[in-house]
Write a protein that holds these residues in place. Structure first.
Motif, PDB file in Angstrom:
ATOM      1  N   LEU A  25       6.682  -7.204  -7.912  1.00 24.16           N
ATOM      2  CA  LEU A  25       5.443  -7.680  -7.304  1.00 24.16           C
ATOM      3  C   LEU A  25       4.838  -8.805  -8.128  1.00 24.16           C
ATOM      4  CD1 LEU A  25       3.176  -7.306  -5.183  1.00 24.16           C
ATOM      5  CD2 LEU A  25       2.139  -5.676  -6.743  1.00 24.16           C
ATOM      6  N   ALA A  26       4.820  -8.615  -9.441  1.00 31.07           N
ATOM      7  CA  ALA A  26       4.245  -9.616 -10.347  1.00 31.07           C
ATOM      8  C   ALA A  26       5.366 -10.418 -10.995  1.00 31.07           C
ATOM      9  CB  ALA A  26       3.389  -8.926 -11.412  1.00 31.07           C
ATOM     10  N   GLY A  27       6.236 -10.984 -10.173  1.00 33.41           N
ATOM     11  CA  GLY A  27       7.407 -11.692 -10.664  1.00 33.41           C
ATOM     12  C   GLY A  27       7.072 -13.040 -11.273  1.00 33.41           C
ATOM     13  N   GLU A  28       8.089 -13.672 -11.802  1.00 31.35           N
ATOM     14  CA  GLU A  28       7.886 -14.932 -12.505  1.00 31.35           C
ATOM     15  C   GLU A  28       7.482 -16.065 -11.571  1.00 31.35           C
ATOM     16  OE1 GLU A  28      11.078 -16.006 -14.997  1.00 31.35           O
ATOM     17  OE2 GLU A  28      10.921 -14.247 -16.279  1.00 31.35           O
ATOM     18  N   SER A  29       7.693 -15.906 -10.280  1.00 35.82           N
ATOM     19  CA  SER A  29       7.380 -16.986  -9.363  1.00 35.82           C
ATOM     20  C   SER A  29       5.891 -17.066  -9.021  1.00 35.82           C
ATOM     21  CB  SER A  29       8.170 -16.799  -8.055  1.00 35.82           C
ATOM     22  OG  SER A  29       7.803 -15.582  -7.424  1.00 35.82           O
ATOM     23  N   ARG A  30       5.096 -16.094  -9.466  1.00 33.83           N
ATOM     24  CA  ARG A  30       3.681 -16.062  -9.099  1.00 33.83           C
ATOM     25  C   ARG A  30       2.841 -16.751 -10.175  1.00 33.83           C
ATOM     26  NH1 ARG A  30       1.242 -13.260  -5.363  1.00 33.83           N
ATOM     27  NH2 ARG A  30       3.091 -11.995  -5.035  1.00 33.83           N
ATOM     28  N   GLU A  31       2.022 -17.697  -9.742  1.00 34.94           N
ATOM     29  CA  GLU A  31       1.152 -18.400 -10.680  1.00 34.94           C
ATOM     30  C   GLU A  31      -0.152 -17.631 -10.833  1.00 34.94           C
ATOM     31  OE1 GLU A  31      -1.191 -22.551 -10.471  1.00 34.94           O
ATOM     32  OE2 GLU A  31       1.005 -22.739 -10.579  1.00 34.94           O
ATOM     33  N   LEU A  32      -0.539 -17.400 -12.088  1.00 35.17           N
ATOM     34  CA  LEU A  32      -1.759 -16.665 -12.384  1.00 35.17           C
ATOM     35  C   LEU A  32      -2.620 -17.466 -13.345  1.00 35.17           C
ATOM     36  CD1 LEU A  32      -0.396 -13.046 -13.039  1.00 35.17           C
ATOM     37  CD2 LEU A  32      -1.487 -13.887 -10.967  1.00 35.17           C
ATOM     38  N   GLU A  33      -3.892 -17.096 -13.419  1.00 39.70           N
ATOM     39  CA  GLU A  33      -4.780 -17.671 -14.415  1.00 39.70           C
ATOM     40  C   GLU A  33      -4.783 -16.770 -15.647  1.00 39.70           C
ATOM     41  OE1 GLU A  33      -8.643 -18.446 -12.851  1.00 39.70           O
ATOM     42  OE2 GLU A  33      -7.933 -19.970 -11.438  1.00 39.70           O
ATOM     43  N   TYR A  34      -4.680 -17.402 -16.825  1.00 36.59           N
ATOM     44  CA  TYR A  34      -4.634 -16.671 -18.085  1.00 36.59           C
ATOM     45  C   TYR A  34      -5.759 -17.149 -18.996  1.00 36.59           C
ATOM     46  CZ  TYR A  34       0.067 -15.254 -16.684  1.00 36.59           C
ATOM     47  OH  TYR A  34       1.131 -14.729 -16.001  1.00 36.59           O
ATOM     48  N   ARG A  35      -6.306 -16.209 -19.753  1.00 33.49           N
ATOM     49  CA  ARG A  35      -7.336 -16.522 -20.745  1.00 33.49           C
ATOM     50  C   ARG A  35      -6.673 -16.574 -22.115  1.00 33.49           C
ATOM     51  NH1 ARG A  35     -10.096 -12.553 -19.788  1.00 33.49           N
ATOM     52  NH2 ARG A  35     -11.613 -13.455 -18.341  1.00 33.49           N
ATOM     53  N   LEU A  36      -6.887 -17.694 -22.831  1.00 38.15           N
ATOM     54  CA  LEU A  36      -6.251 -17.899 -24.128  1.00 38.15           C
ATOM     55  C   LEU A  36      -7.315 -18.024 -25.216  1.00 38.15           C
ATOM     56  CD1 LEU A  36      -3.844 -18.660 -26.017  1.00 38.15           C
ATOM     57  CD2 LEU A  36      -4.178 -21.040 -25.258  1.00 38.15           C
ATOM     58  N   LEU A  37      -7.237 -17.155 -26.215  1.00 40.08           N
ATOM     59  CA  LEU A  37      -8.062 -17.260 -27.417  1.00 40.08           C
ATOM     60  C   LEU A  37      -7.147 -17.658 -28.561  1.00 40.08           C
ATOM     61  CD1 LEU A  37     -10.335 -14.066 -27.258  1.00 40.08           C
ATOM     62  CD2 LEU A  37     -10.908 -16.388 -26.571  1.00 40.08           C
ATOM     63  N   SER A  38      -7.538 -18.690 -29.306  1.00 41.64           N
ATOM     64  CA  SER A  38      -6.683 -19.170 -30.387  1.00 41.64           C
ATOM     65  C   SER A  38      -7.532 -19.543 -31.600  1.00 41.64           C
ATOM     66  CB  SER A  38      -5.878 -20.392 -29.919  1.00 41.64           C
ATOM     67  OG  SER A  38      -6.735 -21.513 -29.751  1.00 41.64           O
ATOM     68  N   SER A  39      -6.853 -19.866 -32.685  1.00 40.83           N
ATOM     69  CA  SER A  39      -7.559 -20.242 -33.916  1.00 40.83           C
ATOM     70  C   SER A  39      -8.059 -21.681 -33.870  1.00 40.83           C
ATOM     71  CB  SER A  39      -6.630 -20.053 -35.118  1.00 40.83           C
ATOM     72  OG  SER A  39      -5.454 -20.849 -34.965  1.00 40.83           O
ATOM     73  N   ALA A  40      -7.575 -22.471 -32.905  1.00 39.34           N
ATOM     74  CA  ALA A  40      -7.982 -23.878 -32.798  1.00 39.34           C
ATOM     75  C   ALA A  40      -8.131 -24.237 -31.321  1.00 39.34           C
ATOM     76  CB  ALA A  40      -6.961 -24.786 -33.475  1.00 39.34           C
ATOM     77  N   PRO A  41      -9.264 -23.899 -30.707  1.00 45.53           N
ATOM     78  CA  PRO A  41      -9.438 -24.080 -29.258  1.00 45.53           C
ATOM     79  C   PRO A  41      -9.210 -25.516 -28.773  1.00 45.53           C
ATOM     80  CG  PRO A  41     -11.201 -22.730 -30.151  1.00 45.53           C
ATOM     81  CD  PRO A  41     -10.444 -23.260 -31.317  1.00 45.53           C
ATOM     82  N   GLU A  42      -9.698 -26.507 -29.508  1.00 47.16           N
ATOM     83  CA  GLU A  42      -9.559 -27.893 -29.046  1.00 47.16           C
ATOM     84  C   GLU A  42      -8.101 -28.344 -29.091  1.00 47.16           C
ATOM     85  OE1 GLU A  42     -10.255 -31.497 -27.444  1.00 47.16           O
ATOM     86  OE2 GLU A  42     -11.583 -29.753 -27.510  1.00 47.16           O
ATOM     87  N   ALA A  43      -7.407 -28.006 -30.164  1.00 49.06           N
ATOM     88  CA  ALA A  43      -5.985 -28.360 -30.261  1.00 49.06           C
ATOM     89  C   ALA A  43      -5.172 -27.615 -29.202  1.00 49.06           C
ATOM     90  CB  ALA A  43      -5.463 -28.038 -31.655  1.00 49.06           C
ATOM     91  N   ALA A  44      -5.537 -26.372 -28.942  1.00 50.93           N
ATOM     92  CA  ALA A  44      -4.836 -25.595 -27.909  1.00 50.93           C
ATOM     93  C   ALA A  44      -5.039 -26.225 -26.535  1.00 50.93           C
ATOM     94  CB  ALA A  44      -5.336 -24.156 -27.909  1.00 50.93           C
ATOM     95  N   ARG A  45      -6.253 -26.739 -26.293  1.00 43.99           N
ATOM     96  CA  ARG A  45      -6.514 -27.386 -24.997  1.00 43.99           C
ATOM     97  C   ARG A  45      -5.632 -28.624 -24.823  1.00 43.99           C
ATOM     98  NH1 ARG A  45      -8.410 -31.530 -22.910  1.00 43.99           N
ATOM     99  NH2 ARG A  45      -8.930 -32.425 -24.955  1.00 43.99           N
ATOM    100  N   ARG A  46      -5.507 -29.438 -25.903  1.00 43.65           N
ATOM    101  CA  ARG A  46      -4.681 -30.639 -25.808  1.00 43.65           C
ATOM    102  C   ARG A  46      -3.216 -30.287 -25.566  1.00 43.65           C
ATOM    103  NH1 ARG A  46      -8.007 -32.267 -30.221  1.00 43.65           N
ATOM    104  NH2 ARG A  46      -6.330 -31.707 -31.674  1.00 43.65           N
ATOM    105  N   LEU A  47      -2.722 -29.253 -26.243  1.00 47.62           N
ATOM    106  CA  LEU A  47      -1.332 -28.834 -26.038  1.00 47.62           C
ATOM    107  C   LEU A  47      -1.128 -28.329 -24.613  1.00 47.62           C
ATOM    108  CD1 LEU A  47      -0.317 -26.982 -29.331  1.00 47.62           C
ATOM    109  CD2 LEU A  47       0.787 -28.981 -28.327  1.00 47.62           C
TER     110      LEU A  47
END
Length: 315
Positions: free
Chosen positions: A223-245
């Motif tokens: 049901l939740a296979g790899e073909s389904r696009e989802l929204e994910y929440r990402l917390l990281s040690s460097a939010p601005e750099a993570a956004r650029r990546l």
């Protein structure tokens, strides 16, 4: 455990007057599985659970439970236990007396049934209130007592309607442990719930109903296979750099650049799993710590919403 079906339904239809509650339902349940049943209100979940418990009969189609065809007369199938719309209890009796009354209805001697009753109460965490009257029980305690009643029969098919209703975290953990143990020992568990987190924690497979029809039935990972696009929440040690990546990774779409989450700055992205894997690898190469990465909406809930909304659009 074998592969013989515990439940086999083909073209099962049930109507109440002009209302079609079930419309050509096909279903296969195997031993030792915890199977989730989900759908919007009025989808036919309660009707299907009632058929499995012998509380109603189908108007047409074929239904086999534990290898035996179900006829057109109301009868509780042997080896099946559970409850729909909450367990039926005697409010003036204690928890132990309620179970003793049920044992007596099945022809069991009160003295010989006592160890099984005490064992069932211990299993669901009600030993300390075994001699308290059921009328004073909370909703969660009544749900657990209903589960204890079902355990007395050593069911091969356990059917439960919203078993986590009213449970506190400790009670939920207790019930989850019971259901997991039963499945490991070969019992098939069918549970209906609106709690997607409970279903994802417990179930190996799920059936989604909408307007009386099966929209999906199968393993959760399908049901939740790899073909389904989802929204994910990402917390990281460097939010601005993570956004650029994230913005520079193929297949990643930045939905929200800065979202407050538990006192931290989070990035919300939309992606399929292969692209998300690429993003995580890029973050690791850049020495950016990933502190949390989780779907904003669970894969099961996202699929449920997509399937039921499509059903409504088709209608």
């Amino acid at each position: 455990m074998g592969t013989q079906r515990v439940v086999r339904a083909r073209g099962v239809t049930k109507c109440f007057g002009d209302v079609v509650a079930l419309d050509g339902v096909d279903l296969d349940l195997l031993p030792g599985r915890i199977h989730g049943l989900v759908g919007p209100n009025g989808a036919g979940k309660t009707t299907l659970l009632g058929l499995l418990l012998g509380l109603a009969v189908a108007d047409s189609g074929d239904l086999e439970i534990l290898g035996r065809p179900v006829g057109r007369a109301l009868a509780a199938p042997g080896g099946v236990a559970g409850f729909v719309d909450g367990p039926g209890l005697y409010p003036s009796l204690t928890a132990r007396q309620n179970l003793a009354a049920l044992a007596a209805l099945r022809g069991q001697n009160a003295r010989t049934a006592r160890p099984r009753i005490d064992g069932a109460l211990a299993e669901v965490g009600l030993t300390d209130v075994a001699d308290d009257k059921a009328r004073g029980f909370s909703l969660g305690m009544r749900q657990r007592l209903g589960l204890a009643a079902a355990l007395l029969t050593d069911p091969r098919l356990l059917v439960l309607d919203e078993p986590a209703n009213g449970l506190d975290p400790a009670g939920k953990k207790h019930v989850h442990g019971v259901l997991t143990r039963l499945a490991a020992e070969g019992t098939t568990v069918v549970l209906s719930s609106h709690r997607m987190d409970d279903l994802e924690a417990l179930c190996s497979e799920v059936t989604i109903l909408a307007t009386g029809r099966v929209r999906f039935s199968g393993p959760l990972d399908k049901l939740a296979g790899e073909s389904r696009e989802l929204e994910y929440r990402l917390l990281s040690s460097a939010p601005e750099a993570a956004r650029r990546l994230a913005a520079g990774t193929a297949g990643i779409r930045v939905v929200e650049e800065s979202a407050a989450w538990r006192g931290a700055e989070a990035l919300v992205v939309s992606a399929q799993l292969p692209a998300l894997d690429e993003l995580v690898a890029a973050l690791v190469r850049a020495d950016i710590a990933v502190r949390e990465l989780a779907p904003v909406v669970s894969p099961l809930e996202a699929a449920f919403l997509a399937l039921t909304e499509q059903q409504e659009a088709d209608a």
